[in-house]
Every structure is written in structure tokens, then in C-alpha cells.
Design a protein around this motif. Structure first.
Motif, short mmCIF file in Angstrom:
data_model
loop_
_atom_site.label_atom_id
_atom_site.label_comp_id
_atom_site.label_asym_id
_atom_site.label_seq_id
_atom_site.Cartn_x
_atom_site.Cartn_y
_atom_site.Cartn_z
N PHE A 2 -8.46 14.56 11.35
CA PHE A 2 -7.82 13.27 11.16
C PHE A 2 -7.40 13.07 9.71
N ASN A 3 -8.30 13.38 8.77
CA ASN A 3 -7.97 13.20 7.37
C ASN A 3 -6.79 14.06 6.94
N LEU A 4 -6.69 15.27 7.50
CA LEU A 4 -5.57 16.14 7.16
C LEU A 4 -4.25 15.54 7.64
N LEU A 5 -4.21 15.11 8.90
CA LEU A 5 -2.98 14.54 9.44
C LEU A 5 -2.63 13.23 8.75
N TRP A 6 -3.65 12.41 8.54
CA TRP A 6 -3.41 11.14 7.85
C TRP A 6 -2.95 11.40 6.42
N GLY A 7 -3.51 12.44 5.81
CA GLY A 7 -3.14 12.78 4.44
C GLY A 7 -1.69 13.23 4.33
N VAL A 8 -1.22 13.98 5.31
CA VAL A 8 0.19 14.39 5.31
C VAL A 8 1.09 13.17 5.42
N GLY A 9 0.72 12.25 6.30
CA GLY A 9 1.48 11.01 6.41
C GLY A 9 1.41 10.18 5.15
N PHE A 10 0.26 10.19 4.51
CA PHE A 10 0.07 9.45 3.27
C PHE A 10 0.98 9.98 2.16
N VAL A 11 1.05 11.29 2.06
CA VAL A 11 1.95 11.91 1.07
C VAL A 11 3.40 11.54 1.36
N ALA A 12 3.79 11.59 2.64
CA ALA A 12 5.17 11.26 3.01
C ALA A 12 5.50 9.81 2.67
N VAL A 13 4.56 8.91 2.90
CA VAL A 13 4.78 7.48 2.59
C VAL A 13 4.94 7.29 1.08
N ASN A 14 4.12 7.97 0.29
CA ASN A 14 4.24 7.88 -1.17
C ASN A 14 5.62 8.33 -1.63
N PHE A 15 6.09 9.44 -1.11
CA PHE A 15 7.41 9.95 -1.49
C PHE A 15 8.52 9.00 -1.03
N ALA A 16 8.36 8.46 0.17
CA ALA A 16 9.38 7.55 0.70
C ALA A 16 9.46 6.27 -0.14
N LEU A 17 8.32 5.73 -0.51
CA LEU A 17 8.32 4.52 -1.34
C LEU A 17 8.87 4.79 -2.73
N PHE A 18 8.61 5.97 -3.25
CA PHE A 18 9.18 6.36 -4.54
C PHE A 18 10.71 6.35 -4.46
N LEU A 19 11.26 6.93 -3.40
CA LEU A 19 12.71 6.96 -3.23
C LEU A 19 13.29 5.57 -3.06
#
Length: 230
Positions: A2-19
């Protein structure tokens, strides 16, 4: 898992908010991101998680976006703007550290909520002197090193298609220095050497993987056009 999958989504959200921040606010948005990222990274680092049996702290994801931000500033606006952003982030760290340490000194009211809030604030902001010093020194040294290396690589590899070399080359080396400086100041003498090396290696690998994953993000961000910059 769960932490791995959630972590991938977390990284994607950080990048998306940066953009989104850059798309909406332009260059000012990059400075805003630096300020927010330095604050959030120091808050998130209090929480630890486990992935593949390895215990790691949060904060590495958004901290990695600081390198992404200064590299983008260097790429589009020059080394001077990137250095200004580093100073901005450094001031934000010192400002928040001083203010929150003073906040903790205030005596809370006698009710249960105030006492619980005081304890929670102390957990988040009550950093030990070595942790605080390590964080400040690591940021200051590694961020200015990143800006300098990126500028040198920009001369050696100037083509637009070679941005990935400039980005990953400068970030890879500066994050290594960041990890060594922080772990040395914060943990030498506290943990045995085998534990110290495990913390340093896992921290660096995680930061670098996240930064490498940001390569498509910096290419996309570089393509953004703004009317006031033409």
C-alpha cells in the motif's frame, strides 16, 4: 504494498501541483513553491514509513522538487534567479525555525485541547539542535552547489535536448553532498556506523530516484510560455 502504491501517487501529485503552480503564477510561482516546499519538507520529515522493509522519512519527495525548481529557474531565467531562489528558501527555513521555537516557549492554556496542541507542535517543530543545524547546512551547501554545477553543465552540454544531463547531473551530485552533510551533522555519534550508512544510502537513493523521475516534468515545464516573458 500500500505504501509503495500510495507513494507513487504521492510523487505524481507533488509533480502535478508543481506544474500547476508554475502554469498559473509563472516565475513567481517557482519562488512560492520553494518557500512552501522548504516548510512542508521539514514538517513531513517527522513521519516515518516503511517500504520493502526499509524505514524512511517523508519529506524526501517535496524536498527533491526544490532541486527541480532551481534547475528550472537556472534553465529558463539564468543562474542569478536560481541563486535568489536558494536564498529565499534558506530565509524561509530560518524564519520558520526561529518563529516556531518562540511559539513553543509560550505556556499553553490549561484546557486539554491546548495541552494536546502544544504536544503536537512540539513533536513537529521541536527539532533537536543537531537536526536543525544539519538541515540548514545541508540545504545551503547542496542547493548552491546544484546551481553551480547546473550552470557548468549548461556550458558543456548546451543543447535543449541535453537538459536531462544538466538536470540529473547537477541534482545527483548535489543530493549526495546534501545527504552526507545532513547525516554527518545529525547522526554521527548517535547511531553505529552500519546504521548511519544504511540511513545515508537509502535516503540518497530515494531522493535520486524521485529526482530522476522528475525529468519529464522539467521538460514539460520548460515548454510553458508566458505573455510577460516574451
Amino acid at each position: 504494498m500500500f505504501n509503495l502504491l500510495w507513494g507513487v501517487g504521492f510523487v505524481a501529485v507533488n509533480f502535478a501541483l508543481f506544474l500547476v503552480c508554475y502554469r498559473l503564477l509563472g516565475k513567481n510561482g517557482l519562488y512560492a513553491w520553494i518557500g512552501a516546499a522548504t516548510l512542508l519538507a521539514n514538517i513531513q520529515v517527522v513521519k516515518t514509513i516503511e517500504i520493502f522493509g526499509i524505514v524512511m522519512t517523508l519529506g524526501n519527495t517535496i524536498y527533491a522538487t526544490i532541486y527541480l525548481t532551481t534547475d528550472l529557474l537556472n534553465e529558463k531565467y539564468g543562474e542569478k534567479e536560481a541563486r535568489k531562489a536558494v536564498w529565499f528558501g534558506f530565509f524561509t527555513m530560518i524564519m520558520s525555525l526561529i518563529i516556531m521555537q518562540m511559539v513553543l516557549v509560550f505556556k499553553p492554556a490549561g484546557d486539554d485541547f491546548s495541552q494536546e496542541a502544544q504536544a503536537a507542535l512540539h513533536t513537529i517543530f521541536g527539532l533537536t539542535p543537531r537536526i536543525a543545524l544539519g538541515s540548514l547546512c545541508a540545504y545551503f551547501i547542496s542547493q548552491f552547489l546544484d546551481v553551480r554545477i547546473f550552470s557548468r553543465l549548461k556550458v558543456a552540454y548546451p543543447n535543449r535536448s541535453q537538459l536531462w544531463i544538466r538536470n540529473n547531473g547537477s541534482t545527483g551530485l548535489s543530493q549526495l553532498i546534501d545527504t552526507l552533510v545532513f547525516c554527518s551533522i545529525a547522526f554521527i555519534g548517535i547511531y553505529p556506523w552500519d546504521v548511519w550508512w544504511e540511513i545515508a544510502i537509502t535516503t540518497y537513493v530515494l531522493k535520486f530516484v524521485i529526482s530522476a523521475a522528475s525529468t519529464p516534468v522539467i521538460y514539460l515545464a520548460r515548454s510553458f510560455k508566458f505573455a510577460d516573458e516574451r
